[in-house]
Design a protein around this motif. Structure first.
Motif, mmCIF file in Angstrom:
data_model
loop_
_atom_site.group_PDB
_atom_site.id
_atom_site.type_symbol
_atom_site.label_atom_id
_atom_site.label_comp_id
_atom_site.label_asym_id
_atom_site.label_seq_id
_atom_site.Cartn_x
_atom_site.Cartn_y
_atom_site.Cartn_z
ATOM 1 N N TRP A 1 -24.929 12.777 27.459
ATOM 2 C CA TRP A 1 -23.493 13.040 27.333
ATOM 3 C C TRP A 1 -23.112 13.215 25.858
ATOM 4 O O TRP A 1 -22.423 14.167 25.489
ATOM 5 N N TYR A 2 -23.573 12.287 25.033
ATOM 6 C CA TYR A 2 -23.213 12.309 23.616
ATOM 7 C C TYR A 2 -23.705 13.583 22.932
ATOM 8 O O TYR A 2 -22.922 14.279 22.273
ATOM 9 N N HIS A 3 -24.957 13.923 23.105
ATOM 10 C CA HIS A 3 -25.499 15.091 22.404
ATOM 11 C C HIS A 3 -24.933 16.399 22.951
ATOM 12 O O HIS A 3 -24.634 17.314 22.168
ATOM 13 N N HIS A 4 -24.765 16.503 24.258
ATOM 14 C CA HIS A 4 -24.118 17.701 24.801
ATOM 15 C C HIS A 4 -22.684 17.822 24.268
ATOM 16 O O HIS A 4 -22.228 18.926 23.953
ATOM 17 N N SER A 5 -21.988 16.709 24.152
ATOM 18 C CA SER A 5 -20.604 16.714 23.656
ATOM 19 C C SER A 5 -20.525 17.102 22.184
ATOM 20 O O SER A 5 -19.618 17.841 21.789
ATOM 21 N N ILE A 6 -21.458 16.614 21.384
ATOM 22 C CA ILE A 6 -21.511 17.013 19.969
ATOM 23 C C ILE A 6 -21.702 18.528 19.888
ATOM 24 O O ILE A 6 -21.010 19.223 19.148
ATOM 25 N N TYR A 7 -22.644 19.025 20.659
ATOM 26 C CA TYR A 7 -22.921 20.467 20.658
ATOM 27 C C TYR A 7 -21.668 21.253 21.055
ATOM 28 O O TYR A 7 -21.281 22.206 20.373
ATOM 29 N N GLU A 8 -21.029 20.858 22.123
ATOM 30 C CA GLU A 8 -19.836 21.568 22.601
ATOM 31 C C GLU A 8 -18.674 21.468 21.630
ATOM 32 O O GLU A 8 -17.901 22.417 21.478
ATOM 33 N N SER A 9 -18.529 20.336 20.951
ATOM 34 C CA SER A 9 -17.399 20.148 20.036
ATOM 35 C C SER A 9 -17.483 21.057 18.817
ATOM 36 O O SER A 9 -16.491 21.265 18.127
ATOM 37 N N THR A 10 -18.655 21.609 18.570
ATOM 38 C CA THR A 10 -18.819 22.515 17.423
ATOM 39 C C THR A 10 -18.823 23.984 17.848
ATOM 40 O O THR A 10 -19.055 24.867 17.030
ATOM 41 N N ALA A 11 -18.527 24.251 19.106
ATOM 42 C CA ALA A 11 -18.633 25.616 19.643
ATOM 43 C C ALA A 11 -17.434 26.500 19.341
ATOM 44 O O ALA A 11 -17.573 27.717 19.242
ATOM 45 N N ASN A 12 -16.263 25.921 19.192
ATOM 46 C CA ASN A 12 -15.043 26.724 19.123
ATOM 47 C C ASN A 12 -14.624 27.132 17.722
ATOM 48 O O ASN A 12 -13.556 27.692 17.542
ATOM 49 N N MET A 13 -15.424 26.856 16.748
ATOM 50 C CA MET A 13 -15.048 27.216 15.385
ATOM 51 C C MET A 13 -15.834 28.442 14.917
ATOM 52 O O MET A 13 -16.824 28.822 15.526
ATOM 53 N N GLU A 14 -15.324 29.026 13.873
ATOM 54 C CA GLU A 14 -16.028 30.180 13.303
ATOM 55 C C GLU A 14 -17.412 29.720 12.856
ATOM 56 O O GLU A 14 -17.560 28.717 12.164
ATOM 57 N N GLN A 15 -18.414 30.439 13.269
ATOM 58 C CA GLN A 15 -19.785 30.018 13.016
ATOM 59 C C GLN A 15 -20.336 30.623 11.733
ATOM 60 O O GLN A 15 -20.537 31.827 11.646
ATOM 61 N N SER A 16 -20.574 29.795 10.747
ATOM 62 C CA SER A 16 -21.284 30.247 9.561
ATOM 63 C C SER A 16 -22.761 30.363 9.942
ATOM 64 O O SER A 16 -23.200 29.771 10.934
#
Length: 181
Positions: free
Chosen positions: A147-162
């Motif tokens: 849960w924690y690692h999937h959530s970390i991954y998802e929480s960084t998905a909606n921003m502009e990706q450098s």
């Protein structure tokens, strides 16, 4: 020079600490995070903050010590990746990290992803050596870790990706899939 100073500082701060359930000196983790940050082309202050990322959270070092030794920017980056209150339950601390990443700056996200990537690299090696018994060293087992690692991954998905974030997210996702799916 700043990176060497950060390694020396962190080595002293983490002296006598070991990776969870092992006899591996803890300093291996922050130095490895620094290597990951260096490999993707981060600037010295970001690398130094990556090396120092657990000092305030897991040692007697205070944020003022980091600020005095490494400057305001490094101190602010260390603060941005530190859990604010280690006395809170694990779920609350991890939920705070996940929420804070949704509005974090690029350097904070990069340090966090490098930290979590290294944690999962180590976990994958342990899993290959020990099998499912590896989950016994965690107070929260495989399901909560997933849960924690999937959530970390998802929480960084909606921003502009450098390119740096994209590279780290890709590496992190591969590890998540290898361990939890």
């Amino acid at each position: 020079m700043l990176i060497d100073k950060a390694i020396q500082f962190a080595a002293v701060a983490h002296e006598g600490q070991y990776r969870k359930g092992t006899m591996i000196p803890y300093i291996i983790h922050p130095v490895s995070v620094g290597f990951l940050l260096q490999k993707i082309g981060c600037e010295e202050e970001v690398i130094a903050a990556g090396i120092l990322h657990d000092t305030v959270e897991d040692t007697d070092i205070e944020l003022e010590d980091i600020k005095r030794e490494f400057g305001e920017r490094v101190a602010l980056l260390v603060l941005s990746v530190s859990e604010p209150d280690k006395t809170l339950p694990w779920e609350e601390r991890k939920a705070h990290t996940i929420e804070s990443l949704q509005k974090a700056g690029e350097d904070t996200i990069i340090i966090t992803l490098a930290d979590k990537t290294h944690n999962l690299r180590t976990l994958l090696l342990d899993l290959q050596e020990q099998g499912e018994a590896v989950w016994e060293k965690f107070k929260r087992g495989k399901e909560k870790q997933s849960w924690y690692h999937h959530s970390i991954y998802e929480s960084t998905a909606n921003m502009e990706q450098s390119p740096k974030i994209s590279q780290l997210r890709s590496d992190y996702k591969k590890l998540i899939d290898a361990i939890f799916n």
